[in-house]
Design an enzyme around this catalytic site. Structure first.
Site, PDB file in Angstrom:
ATOM      1  N   ASP A 250       3.011  -4.022  -2.118  1.00  9.07           N
ATOM      2  CA  ASP A 250       2.282  -2.846  -2.572  1.00  9.07           C
ATOM      3  C   ASP A 250       3.104  -1.629  -2.121  1.00  9.07           C
ATOM      4  O   ASP A 250       3.971  -1.735  -1.248  1.00  9.07           O
ATOM      5  CB  ASP A 250       0.864  -2.810  -2.001  1.00  9.07           C
ATOM      6  CG  ASP A 250      -0.026  -1.842  -2.792  1.00  9.07           C
ATOM      7  OD1 ASP A 250       0.508  -1.058  -3.601  1.00  9.07           O
ATOM      8  OD2 ASP A 250      -1.253  -1.849  -2.581  1.00  9.07           O
ATOM      9  N   TRP A 251       2.797  -0.497  -2.692  1.00  5.86           N
ATOM     10  CA  TRP A 251       3.641   0.691  -2.487  1.00  5.86           C
ATOM     11  C   TRP A 251       3.667   1.110  -1.010  1.00  5.86           C
ATOM     12  O   TRP A 251       2.637   1.423  -0.429  1.00  5.86           O
ATOM     13  CB  TRP A 251       3.161   1.806  -3.408  1.00  5.86           C
ATOM     14  CG  TRP A 251       3.892   1.811  -4.720  1.00  5.86           C
ATOM     15  CD1 TRP A 251       4.502   2.892  -5.289  1.00  5.86           C
ATOM     16  CD2 TRP A 251       4.141   0.722  -5.621  1.00  5.86           C
ATOM     17  NE1 TRP A 251       5.119   2.518  -6.474  1.00  5.86           N
ATOM     18  CE2 TRP A 251       4.920   1.208  -6.697  1.00  5.86           C
ATOM     19  CE3 TRP A 251       3.832  -0.642  -5.605  1.00  5.86           C
ATOM     20  CZ2 TRP A 251       5.358   0.388  -7.741  1.00  5.86           C
ATOM     21  CZ3 TRP A 251       4.265  -1.451  -6.655  1.00  5.86           C
ATOM     22  CH2 TRP A 251       5.011  -0.922  -7.691  1.00  5.86           C
TER      23      TRP A 251
END
Ligand code: BGC
Length: 862
Positions: A231-232
């Site tokens: 995920d970012w």
């Protein structure tokens, strides 16, 4: 060579030829949304895009208008895997191509442990079977259209506060049977091209560094070939994540996997070149799938297209109207037939009636290509059946958390909606002094501006954005309240007078993915007919927090948000709505939450509706016997007035076609068939994870274990407000003739088919969702949830008096559980009870039958 020619490349050869540096570069993104290209070897870059209820494209700021679908909870409420697959293929894949994205960052497949979870709206259901089947259909359709699904957030990202740090502590049984199950079913039936790891830890280790989850479960047991993507900003180490099996770090800004750090890790033998190349190969496999799937994207110009703004309206309305759940309809008040029912005047009231509420907030939010408010949709649907009906309106009670944005209230000097923004560099990177000459000036038609990475690259590190517009003149004198918040610092002047200072000192808030300040307010008097100049100065450097001078500040992307509304006394608002309800022949109250209350980065603190909404519903219902309450929320809310109002319609977040769908259901053009994809409790305290939902010193204990959602309500004999699977129709159905085939065991699987006859016993055509729940043998040594959804089927458009025999198939997962001591799935021998009916409410499961499993079965894998 065209980029898509990479589709035919021999990957073993390509990997062989990769230099160490190239392999390193492939394992991390470039910018916010791309992978790395290696032109020397013909390897193209691919672009990914959020997800999950549409495709936003690259930009948070001034993004390309897009089709916004219902929240996943709404899509799951259709219980329609066929439609989901069609939407994946016809809508999402096509939209991704318009946005030049090869991979869609969705579907979200976490579990609603607790409706307070800010992203509950993004995931399909509290039930793993329903969530998994919907996710599989979504991925199947999308990937058949040549676009990769990146299923997320694997695993245990079931709340927002402290999401980078908390540890989801759960039994291996709950992990397998509840939280990993939707992902496993998607893998089994649809093989997503990509898995996005969750931010959090699971049982002690961050998922992006978790060998057990990434290797033992995903690769070895499930046999998944998907690429794994963080995920970012969701990896927290170099060697741990590489060695655990995390293929791609995203995004490519502020990354860990730099040439320098990775080479040092190789030198110090923290990672081997072989492992590095394994990770790079997975990324290449993903790129190759994208080249084969939709070569036109890779060979295209990369420009995001809007397409026809109204395109897809029909299928979006179909999906949205089938998601709507009719919870209650006493006295058959719905569908509204103004002429037959003698309704001349209808009052529409409530804070959501005219508000732009189409999706939850955060990365799922989109700029819609069109939007129909509930008010407009209802008025237009009523107008089609009775052009003479008169509609009145009052807001009644305000429902917003942050003041409504002002893109429709502020205009530029030449009359365009919005304002003019000028970007200014500072004297140097560390200076707080902006230079007067702007670097770029542009028209901006939004007043919630999340710049993220979308600002001119030539700006100094610290920069200023100045925004100028005019507030449209009012037709009466009033007091006007503004609200200003920012990720950075900001001030508002109206006609040269400083109205809000959110600059000198700030209180930290939750907006802009948790990096925003709290909203500050200012009130000014406005004269009728006068337009006022609005000036906001924003700087991307945060002001000192007034509370915690030592706070740990993450790199955050700048943003500023200006909202406002006329000051109105809440008692006056309430009184005007009640009066309209009294004067009308029917009252429609549209209330609920919005993208501020339900959003990434923030968990709700209550299930109550905002402000004085509950009071409004009660007072309107007391004033008008024909009161129809329409609720909008992505997850459950409490309805303390449920007994006192005759009609309740739950409308989730329905995307672009919100008003169309609500109007069609209310007027009977569509006979509702949506079913709740999650239980609605009577009170927060009844929610299974109540008391152990929050992160306490970084730990979240999944103490309710397997008893998530309706399983808890059954187990504890707690009556929810509305049962999982509940939903009414304008007709009635009868279930009969339940029969089961003999259980067959072959190829390590077990199959039983249930048949049930469904008859439309009412007077209009309708659609029914048959649900099958299984109870495990009472002879089992273990405690199992009393009833578990294991199959469902939809009978569409059944005419009055007609019957259809529905088949519901059960496989090995309908009767198995995770055996911790041996780390295998097990089917116990014994008697299994099958119950079929129209919801999970025990009294709705009118038919039952049983079958016997003679021999115990065990296995690993899907
Ligand atoms: C979210 C992801 C999303 C990503 C990219 C993260 O904050 O958790 O779901 O795909 O951002 O926008």
């Amino acid at each position: 060579m065209r980029p898509s020619d990479f589709a035919e490349a021999d990957l073993s050869e390509v990997v062989e030829q990769l230099t160490t540096d190239e392999a390193i570069l492939l394992t991390a993104g470039v910018g916010f949304w791309h992978t790395h290209a290696v032109p020397r070897l013909g390897i193209p870059a691919i672009k990914v895009s959020d997800g999950p209820n549409g495709i936003r494209g690259n930009h948070f700021f001034m993004s390309t208008p897009a089709k916004c679908l219902p929240s996943a909870t709404g899509m799951a409420a259709t219980f329609d895997t066929e439609l989901m697959e069609r939407v994946g293929l016809e809508l999402l894949a096509e939209e991704a191509k318009l946005k030049a994205a090869s991979v869609l960052l969705g579907p979200t497949c976490n579990t609603q442990r607790n409706p307070l979870g800010g992203r509950s709206f993004e995931s399909f259901s509290e039930d793993p079977h329903l969530a998994g089947m919907m996710a599989a259909a979504y991925c199947k359709g999308l990937q058949a259209g040549g676009i990769g699904a990146c299923i997320k957030h694997f695993l245990g990202n079931d709340k927002e506060n402290d999401r980078f740090g908390y540890d989801s502590i759960m039994s291996e049984r709950a992990l397998r049977e509840i939280y990993a199950m939707p992902f496993m079913l998607a893998e089994k039936y649809a093989k997503p091209w990509c898995f996005m790891t969750a931010y959090n830890r699971v049982n002690g280790t961050h998922v992006s560094e978790n060998k057990h989850i990434l290797q033992d479960v995903l690769r070895k047991e499930w046999g998944s070939n998907a690429a794994t993507m963080s995920d970012w900003f969701g990896i927290y180490s170099i060697d741990h994540s590489i060695n655990a099996g995390l293929d791609l770090e995203m995004p490519g800004t502020n990354k860990w996997r730099t040439l320098d750090l990775m080479n040092r890790s190789i030198q110090s033998r923290k990672i081997t070149k072989r492992t590095l190349k394994e990770r790079a190969r997975k990324v290449l496999e993903l790129v190759q799938k994208c080249c084969k799937g939709a070569p036109e994207i890779l060979d295209g110009d990369g420009i995001e297209q809007i397409g026809d703004l109204q395109a897809g309206r029909e299928i979006m309305t179909q999906l949205a109207s089938q998601a709507v759940v009719l919870l209650k309809n006493e006295g058959d008040i719905l569908p509204l037939k103004p002429k037959e029912q003698g309704l001349k005047k209808i009052a529409i009231v409530g804070g959501n009636a005219k508000a732009v509420v189409l999706s939850g907030g955060g990365s799922a939010a989109l700029k819609p290509s069109f939007f129909v408010t509930p008010y407009d949709g209802i008025v237009s649907a009523l107008g089609k059946i009775d052009p003479d009906v008169q509609v009145t309106y009052s807001e009644g009670a305000r429902a917003y958390m942050q003041m409504p944005t002002l893109e429709n209230e502020i205009v530029t000097d030449d009359g365009r909606p919005g304002w003019i923004g000028s970007f200014h560099s500072h004297e140097d990177d560390n200076s707080m002094r902006p230079v007067d000459k702007p670097l770029k000036t542009m028209h901006i038609d939004e007043t919630r501006i999340f710049l993220s990475t979308d600002y001119p690259k030539e700006l100094t590190k610290r920069f200023t954005l100045r925004l100028r517009g005019q507030l449209k003149p009012r037709d009466h004198d009033c007091e006007y309240e503004f609200g200003l918040l920012s990720a950075g610092r900001a001030k508002l002047w109206v006609d040269g007078q400083l109205v809000i200072d959110n600059w000198t000192k700030q209180k930290r808030g939750d907006a802009f993915f948790n990096s925003g300040s709290q909203e500050e307010y200012g009130i000014i008097p406005l004269k009728a007919g006068v337009s006022y100049s609005i000036f906001v100065e924003f700087c991307n450097v945060r002001a000192p927090a007034d509370s915690d001078p030592d706070e740990a500040l993450m790199d955050s992307n700048g943003g500023v948000r200006l909202g406002g509304a006329e000051v109105q006394h809440p008692d006056d608002l309430m009184a005007s709505a009640v009066k309209l309800a009294e004067e009308a022949d029917a009252a429609i109250v549209v209330v609920g939450l919005n993208a501020d209350w339900e959003t990434e980065g923030y968990d709700r603190t209550t299930l109550d509706l905002p402000g004085r909404t509950d009071e409004l519903v009660r007072k309107v219902a007391a004033a008008n016997k024909r009161t129809i309450v329409v609720t909008q929320s992505g997850s459950s809310i409490t309805m303390p007035w449920a007994q006192d109002v005759p009609v309740i319609v739950h409308a989730w977040y329905l995307g672009n076609a919100t008003g169309d769908a609500i109007g069609e259901v209310i007027t009977g053009k569509v006979n509702p068939s949506g079913r709740l994809s999650l239980s609605f409790p009577k009170r927060l305290e009844d929610v299974p994870s109540h008391g152990h939902f929050h992160s306490e010193h970084g730990q979240v204990r999944y103490a309710e274990d397997l008893f998530v959602g309706y399983k808890w309500f059954h187990h504890r004999k707690i009556e929810p407000q509305w049962h999982f699977g509940h939903g009414l129709s304008y007709t009635t159905f009868e279930y009969s003739h339940l029969t089961l085939s003999e259980p067959k065991v072959s190829d390590g699987d077990l199959n039983v088919t249930a048949s049930v006859k469904i008859t439309n016993t009412g007077s209009v055509t309708g659609t029914e969702v048959a649900q099958l729940y299984v109870s495990y043998p009472t002879t089992s040594e273990l405690t199992h949830p009393p009833l578990m959804l294991k199959a469902f089927a939809k009978v569409k458009d059944l005419a009055p008096g007609n019957s259809e025999v529905v088949k519901l198939s059960l496989d090995k997962y309908a009767v198995s559980y995770w055996e911790d001591r041996i780390s295998r799935w097990v089917i116990d021998d014994g008697v299994y009870i099958v119950r079929v009916g129209r919801s999970s409410a025990p009294e709705a499961l009118s038919l039952s039958a049983e079958f016997k499993v003679e021999k115990r079965l065990e296995w690993n894998g899907v």
